[in-house]
Write a protein that holds these residues in place. Structure first.
Motif, short mmCIF file in Angstrom:
data_model
loop_
_atom_site.label_atom_id
_atom_site.label_comp_id
_atom_site.label_asym_id
_atom_site.label_seq_id
_atom_site.Cartn_x
_atom_site.Cartn_y
_atom_site.Cartn_z
N VAL A 77 -61.86 -12.82 78.60
CA VAL A 77 -60.93 -13.08 77.49
C VAL A 77 -61.66 -14.10 76.62
O VAL A 77 -61.81 -15.25 77.01
CB VAL A 77 -59.59 -13.63 78.00
CG1 VAL A 77 -58.61 -13.77 76.85
CG2 VAL A 77 -59.02 -12.74 79.09
N ILE A 78 -62.11 -13.67 75.46
CA ILE A 78 -63.19 -14.38 74.77
C ILE A 78 -62.94 -14.42 73.26
O ILE A 78 -62.26 -13.54 72.71
CB ILE A 78 -64.52 -13.68 75.14
CG1 ILE A 78 -65.74 -14.49 74.74
CG2 ILE A 78 -64.58 -12.26 74.57
CD1 ILE A 78 -67.02 -14.02 75.45
N LEU A 79 -63.49 -15.43 72.60
CA LEU A 79 -63.32 -15.54 71.15
C LEU A 79 -63.93 -14.35 70.42
O LEU A 79 -65.06 -13.94 70.71
CB LEU A 79 -63.94 -16.84 70.63
CG LEU A 79 -63.20 -18.13 70.97
CD1 LEU A 79 -64.02 -19.33 70.51
CD2 LEU A 79 -61.82 -18.15 70.32
N THR A 80 -63.20 -13.84 69.46
CA THR A 80 -63.60 -12.64 68.72
C THR A 80 -64.98 -12.80 68.09
O THR A 80 -65.87 -11.95 68.26
CB THR A 80 -62.56 -12.34 67.62
OG1 THR A 80 -61.27 -12.27 68.22
CG2 THR A 80 -62.87 -11.04 66.92
N GLU A 81 -65.18 -13.89 67.36
CA GLU A 81 -66.45 -14.09 66.65
C GLU A 81 -67.61 -14.28 67.62
O GLU A 81 -68.75 -13.88 67.36
CB GLU A 81 -66.35 -15.27 65.68
CG GLU A 81 -66.11 -16.64 66.31
CD GLU A 81 -64.65 -16.99 66.49
OE1 GLU A 81 -64.36 -18.20 66.58
OE2 GLU A 81 -63.81 -16.07 66.55
N GLY A 82 -67.31 -14.90 68.78
CA GLY A 82 -68.36 -15.17 69.75
C GLY A 82 -68.88 -13.91 70.43
O GLY A 82 -70.09 -13.73 70.59
N ILE A 83 -67.99 -13.02 70.84
CA ILE A 83 -68.42 -11.80 71.51
C ILE A 83 -69.08 -10.84 70.52
O ILE A 83 -70.07 -10.18 70.85
CB ILE A 83 -67.27 -11.12 72.30
CG1 ILE A 83 -67.79 -9.94 73.13
CG2 ILE A 83 -66.16 -10.67 71.38
CD1 ILE A 83 -68.77 -10.31 74.22
N ILE A 84 -68.57 -10.77 69.30
CA ILE A 84 -69.21 -9.90 68.30
C ILE A 84 -70.63 -10.37 68.04
O ILE A 84 -71.57 -9.56 68.01
CB ILE A 84 -68.38 -9.87 66.99
CG1 ILE A 84 -67.09 -9.07 67.21
CG2 ILE A 84 -69.19 -9.28 65.84
CD1 ILE A 84 -66.14 -9.08 66.01
N THR A 85 -70.81 -11.66 67.87
CA THR A 85 -72.15 -12.22 67.64
C THR A 85 -73.08 -11.88 68.80
O THR A 85 -74.24 -11.49 68.59
CB THR A 85 -72.06 -13.75 67.46
OG1 THR A 85 -71.28 -14.04 66.31
CG2 THR A 85 -73.44 -14.37 67.30
N ASP A 86 -72.57 -11.99 70.03
CA ASP A 86 -73.45 -11.79 71.18
C ASP A 86 -73.72 -10.32 71.46
O ASP A 86 -74.80 -9.97 71.95
CB ASP A 86 -72.86 -12.47 72.42
CG ASP A 86 -73.96 -12.93 73.38
OD1 ASP A 86 -74.88 -13.64 72.91
OD2 ASP A 86 -73.90 -12.59 74.57
N ILE A 87 -72.77 -9.44 71.14
CA ILE A 87 -73.05 -8.00 71.27
C ILE A 87 -74.16 -7.60 70.30
O ILE A 87 -75.08 -6.86 70.66
CB ILE A 87 -71.77 -7.16 71.02
CG1 ILE A 87 -70.77 -7.36 72.17
CG2 ILE A 87 -72.11 -5.67 70.89
CD1 ILE A 87 -69.40 -6.70 71.93
N ILE A 88 -74.09 -8.12 69.09
CA ILE A 88 -75.15 -7.85 68.11
C ILE A 88 -76.49 -8.38 68.60
O ILE A 88 -77.56 -7.80 68.35
CB ILE A 88 -74.77 -8.44 66.74
CG1 ILE A 88 -73.57 -7.67 66.16
CG2 ILE A 88 -75.94 -8.42 65.76
CD1 ILE A 88 -72.94 -8.30 64.94
N ALA A 89 -76.44 -9.48 69.37
CA ALA A 89 -77.67 -10.09 69.91
C ALA A 89 -78.14 -9.44 71.20
O ALA A 89 -79.15 -9.87 71.78
CB ALA A 89 -77.45 -11.58 70.12
N GLY A 90 -77.42 -8.40 71.67
CA GLY A 90 -77.90 -7.67 72.83
C GLY A 90 -77.02 -7.68 74.06
O GLY A 90 -77.38 -7.08 75.09
N ASN A 91 -75.88 -8.32 74.01
CA ASN A 91 -74.93 -8.32 75.13
C ASN A 91 -74.35 -6.91 75.28
O ASN A 91 -73.69 -6.41 74.37
CB ASN A 91 -73.82 -9.34 74.86
CG ASN A 91 -72.86 -9.51 76.02
OD1 ASN A 91 -72.70 -8.63 76.85
ND2 ASN A 91 -72.18 -10.65 76.05
N LYS A 92 -74.57 -6.28 76.41
CA LYS A 92 -74.13 -4.90 76.63
C LYS A 92 -72.67 -4.87 77.08
O LYS A 92 -72.33 -4.55 78.23
CB LYS A 92 -75.01 -4.21 77.67
CG LYS A 92 -76.47 -4.12 77.29
CD LYS A 92 -76.69 -3.22 76.09
CE LYS A 92 -78.17 -3.02 75.81
NZ LYS A 92 -78.41 -2.25 74.56
N SER A 93 -71.78 -5.26 76.16
CA SER A 93 -70.35 -5.27 76.43
C SER A 93 -69.61 -4.63 75.28
O SER A 93 -70.17 -4.45 74.19
CB SER A 93 -69.85 -6.71 76.64
OG SER A 93 -70.46 -7.32 77.76
#
Length: 284
Positions: free
Chosen positions: A58-74
């Motif tokens: 359960v994570i901040l919207t802007e934080g997970i979007i940023t990290d998916i773009i950076a390669g987080n496979k979620s």
């Protein structure tokens, strides 16, 4: 029984998860849901998702979007909190800073790079027409305890964190809150590692159905304000205000909102590019 590991911040937003666990609802559905508190917030949870330490967050919207773009496979599978997060802007009680404009060019305490406290410092800087290169500086402090230490000893000048969580520290004279900065989008989403989602789609759907039943009726639970006040060491009046400002969601975040978040992150030069909606979300 399927074991599922989920992470979130130890804050009042996530009480619906605790209630479902306490009532045995996940076990009744054949799921051994294991909750992990992440005091370091979004940056720490992104790392845990990447490493496979947790399956969901359960994570901040802007934080997970940023990290998916950076390669987080979620993938994002649902909005959890529809309303914005109200970030309080805090300085040490003994500080000479009296307004947000006084903070231009000073050092922000952040839990880690890529965290909500880091990203929202950019949003606040843009809102106040600061230069994003010269007017922002950062000190990594890991968590709220680190912020108390960092602001008190002068390692950093200000710290942005959810204003109701930090309210007890304002009340007891540790921090002085000199402003607020609401996130310009729904604040929390639920994200799942792609590999886990691929192999456990039905279990994830069941977990969402259970927590959504709780959030639909959350505000109507008898004495919920007192329960939150006692559990999170809050004043009852602050909890009642927070409840009046907060709305849970049971739906997938829409494409327009995803694009709005990405456009702002791109304008702030936090992300190098945007992704298509389908590359960020998964509809169950």
């Amino acid at each position: 029984m399927k074991k599922v590991k989920i992470g979130g911040v130890p804050e009042h937003f996530n009480l619906p998860w605790y209630l479902g666990l306490k009532n045995g609802e996940y076990k009744d559905a054949g799921i051994n849901l294991r909750w992990e508190d992440y005091f370091g917030g979004t940056g720490e949870m992104n790392k845990a998702l990447r490493n496979g330490d947790i399956d969901m967050a359960v994570i901040l919207t802007e934080g997970i979007i940023t990290d998916i773009i950076a390669g987080n496979k979620s993938k994002i599978v649902q909005t959890f909190i529809q309303t914005p997060l109200i970030w309080g802007i805090h300085v040490a009680e003994q500080s000479d800073f009296e307004s947000v404009k006084d903070l231009k060019g000073t050092k922000a305490a952040i839990s880690r790079y890529g965290s909500g406290s880091h990203l929202m410092a950019y949003v606040n800087a843009k809102k106040n027409d600061w230069d994003l290169e010269s007017d922002l500086d950062f000190e990594v402090i890991k968590n709220l305890d680190g912020a108390v230490e960092g602001l008190t000893d002068g390692a950093a000048d200000y710290f942005m964190w959810e204003k109701f969580t930090t309210k007890p520290l304002v009340d007891n004279g540790t921090f002085k809150r000199i402003g607020n900065c609401p996130s310009p989008w729904p604040c929390f989403v639920i994200a799942v590692r792609e590999e886990f989602l691929e192999n456990n789609r039905e279990e994830v759907k069941t977990i969402l159905e259970i927590v959504n039943r709780t959030t639909l009726d959350f505000k109507n639970i008898p004495s919920i304000d007192r329960m939150i006040a006692n559990r999170y060491k809050q004043e009852i009046e602050d909890v009642q205000e927070w409840l009046s400002l907060t709305e849970w969601s049971q739906s997938l975040i829409d494409e327009a909102t995803i694009n709005k978040v990405q456009d702002q992150l791109l304008a702030l030069e936090i992300i190098p590019n945007t992704l298509d909606y389908k590359d960020l979300v998964e509809e169950l």
